[in-house]
Design a protein around this motif. Structure first.
Motif, mmCIF file in Angstrom:
data_model
loop_
_atom_site.group_PDB
_atom_site.id
_atom_site.type_symbol
_atom_site.label_atom_id
_atom_site.label_comp_id
_atom_site.label_asym_id
_atom_site.label_seq_id
_atom_site.Cartn_x
_atom_site.Cartn_y
_atom_site.Cartn_z
ATOM 1 N N THR A 160 -17.056 -4.321 2.916
ATOM 2 C CA THR A 160 -16.425 -5.611 2.611
ATOM 3 C C THR A 160 -15.273 -5.419 1.621
ATOM 4 O OG1 THR A 160 -18.168 -5.993 0.976
ATOM 5 C CG2 THR A 160 -18.414 -7.082 3.122
ATOM 6 N N ALA A 161 -15.419 -4.510 0.684
ATOM 7 C CA ALA A 161 -14.338 -4.219 -0.273
ATOM 8 C C ALA A 161 -13.165 -3.542 0.440
ATOM 9 C CB ALA A 161 -14.855 -3.344 -1.413
ATOM 10 N N LYS A 162 -13.465 -2.690 1.408
ATOM 11 C CA LYS A 162 -12.404 -2.045 2.190
ATOM 12 C C LYS A 162 -11.637 -3.079 3.004
ATOM 13 C CE LYS A 162 -14.833 2.319 2.351
ATOM 14 N NZ LYS A 162 -15.256 3.475 3.104
ATOM 15 N N GLU A 163 -12.347 -4.087 3.519
ATOM 16 C CA GLU A 163 -11.687 -5.146 4.277
ATOM 17 C C GLU A 163 -10.737 -5.944 3.388
ATOM 18 O OE1 GLU A 163 -14.892 -7.398 6.017
ATOM 19 O OE2 GLU A 163 -15.548 -5.675 7.216
ATOM 20 N N ILE A 164 -11.139 -6.189 2.150
ATOM 21 C CA ILE A 164 -10.269 -6.889 1.195
ATOM 22 C C ILE A 164 -9.026 -6.042 0.926
ATOM 23 C CG2 ILE A 164 -10.062 -7.699 -1.207
ATOM 24 C CD1 ILE A 164 -11.772 -9.587 0.469
ATOM 25 N N LEU A 165 -9.213 -4.732 0.716
ATOM 26 C CA LEU A 165 -8.074 -3.843 0.485
ATOM 27 C C LEU A 165 -7.141 -3.830 1.690
ATOM 28 C CD1 LEU A 165 -6.649 -1.808 -1.377
ATOM 29 C CD2 LEU A 165 -7.995 -0.017 -0.265
ATOM 30 N N ASP A 166 -7.700 -3.763 2.894
ATOM 31 C CA ASP A 166 -6.877 -3.769 4.110
ATOM 32 C C ASP A 166 -6.040 -5.049 4.192
ATOM 33 O OD1 ASP A 166 -7.979 -1.323 4.821
ATOM 34 O OD2 ASP A 166 -9.391 -2.194 6.271
ATOM 35 N N ALA A 167 -6.666 -6.189 3.893
ATOM 36 C CA ALA A 167 -5.951 -7.472 3.936
ATOM 37 C C ALA A 167 -4.841 -7.491 2.882
ATOM 38 C CB ALA A 167 -6.921 -8.630 3.725
ATOM 39 N N ALA A 168 -5.126 -6.983 1.691
ATOM 40 C CA ALA A 168 -4.117 -6.935 0.621
ATOM 41 C C ALA A 168 -2.976 -6.004 1.019
ATOM 42 C CB ALA A 168 -4.756 -6.480 -0.690
ATOM 43 N N TRP A 169 -3.314 -4.868 1.591
ATOM 44 C CA TRP A 169 -2.310 -3.895 2.017
ATOM 45 C C TRP A 169 -1.378 -4.501 3.065
ATOM 46 C CZ3 TRP A 169 -0.048 0.324 0.546
ATOM 47 C CH2 TRP A 169 0.589 1.154 1.462
ATOM 48 N N MET A 170 -1.952 -5.186 4.046
ATOM 49 C CA MET A 170 -1.150 -5.832 5.086
ATOM 50 C C MET A 170 -0.257 -6.915 4.475
ATOM 51 S SD MET A 170 -3.865 -5.918 8.233
ATOM 52 C CE MET A 170 -2.875 -7.029 9.188
ATOM 53 N N TYR A 171 -0.796 -7.652 3.534
ATOM 54 C CA TYR A 171 -0.011 -8.695 2.856
ATOM 55 C C TYR A 171 1.159 -8.056 2.106
ATOM 56 C CZ TYR A 171 1.132 -12.792 0.093
ATOM 57 O OH TYR A 171 1.803 -13.855 -0.464
ATOM 58 N N LEU A 172 0.889 -7.003 1.365
ATOM 59 C CA LEU A 172 1.948 -6.326 0.593
ATOM 60 C C LEU A 172 3.031 -5.757 1.502
ATOM 61 C CD1 LEU A 172 -0.293 -4.565 -2.056
ATOM 62 C CD2 LEU A 172 1.403 -6.370 -2.520
ATOM 63 N N GLN A 173 2.631 -5.261 2.676
ATOM 64 C CA GLN A 173 3.602 -4.692 3.625
ATOM 65 C C GLN A 173 4.565 -5.766 4.128
ATOM 66 O OE1 GLN A 173 3.921 -1.414 4.695
ATOM 67 N NE2 GLN A 173 2.388 -0.897 3.182
ATOM 68 N N SER A 174 4.074 -6.982 4.263
ATOM 69 C CA SER A 174 4.917 -8.042 4.839
ATOM 70 C C SER A 174 5.517 -8.994 3.801
ATOM 71 C CB SER A 174 4.117 -8.833 5.877
ATOM 72 O OG SER A 174 3.013 -9.455 5.244
ATOM 73 N N HIS A 175 5.124 -8.840 2.549
ATOM 74 C CA HIS A 175 5.615 -9.737 1.487
ATOM 75 C C HIS A 175 6.136 -8.923 0.307
ATOM 76 C CE1 HIS A 175 2.906 -12.391 3.717
ATOM 77 N NE2 HIS A 175 3.622 -13.386 3.245
ATOM 78 N N THR A 176 7.189 -8.190 0.525
ATOM 79 C CA THR A 176 7.758 -7.437 -0.581
ATOM 80 C C THR A 176 8.504 -8.402 -1.479
ATOM 81 O OG1 THR A 176 9.676 -6.889 0.760
ATOM 82 C CG2 THR A 176 7.915 -5.247 0.627
ATOM 83 N N GLU A 177 8.287 -8.259 -2.788
ATOM 84 C CA GLU A 177 8.937 -9.166 -3.756
ATOM 85 C C GLU A 177 9.904 -8.417 -4.614
ATOM 86 O OE1 GLU A 177 6.089 -11.450 -5.910
ATOM 87 O OE2 GLU A 177 5.082 -12.070 -4.099
#
Length: 166
Positions: free
Chosen positions: A149-166
């Protein structure tokens, strides 16, 4: 006629497969990132993981009365790591839900809300709850996390970071 004895009543047997209702608990925490250099890509980001003794996970903890999930995440981050400077990355908010049994409290139904936070601070001052900490790249962090479940959270965060560079 014999007088009735006050015999102890037998408790009624519970049907198989039933258990007492689970107590609800709420926590909040961070997928915390630090950039190696200003404006670096997500590939150059490091993720903070904490060693809880039996598992590696994110900085997180229980909501106190009257706290929002964000307020609890910030407070817990400071308490567990000494890190005071954190900014929220976008609108990322992901929940993890799981059940477990506490020897003291019985069945627990727990919901943890995670945010992506970014900090410039590298130094971690661990609380008594943790044995170690480490800043890791995405793949190393994924390997180090104990629970799926923690890996799934990391995967979701990673995907978010890839598409939302600030």
């Amino acid at each position: 006629m014999k007088p009735k004895r006050n015999a102890a009543k037998k408790p009624k047997a519970k049907p198989a497969g039933t258990r007492p209702p689970a107590r609800r608990e709420y926590s909040a925490g961070f997928v915390l990132v630090r950039r190696e250099a200003p404006n670096s890509s997500p590939n150059e980001m490091r993720f903070l993981l904490l060693d809880y003794g039996k598992h590696w996970d994110y900085p997180k903890g229980h909501l106190e009365e009257g706290e929002t999930a964000w307020q609890a995440a910030v407070r817990e981050l400071t308490e567990e790591t000494g890190i005071r400077e954190v900014r929220r990355v976008g609108d990322f908010e992901q929940q993890m839900h799981y059940f477990f049994t506490s020897p003291k409290k019985g069945p627990i139904s727990k919901t943890v809300t995670f945010f992506i936070g970014e900090t410039p601070e590298e130094k971690v001052t661990l609380s008594h709850e943790h044995e170690d900490s480490e800043w890791l790249g995405y793949l190393a962090a994924r390997d180090r996390l104990t629970y799926d479940t923690a890996k799934e959270i990391l995967d979701a965060a990673w995907m978010y970071l890839q598409s939302h560079t600030e």
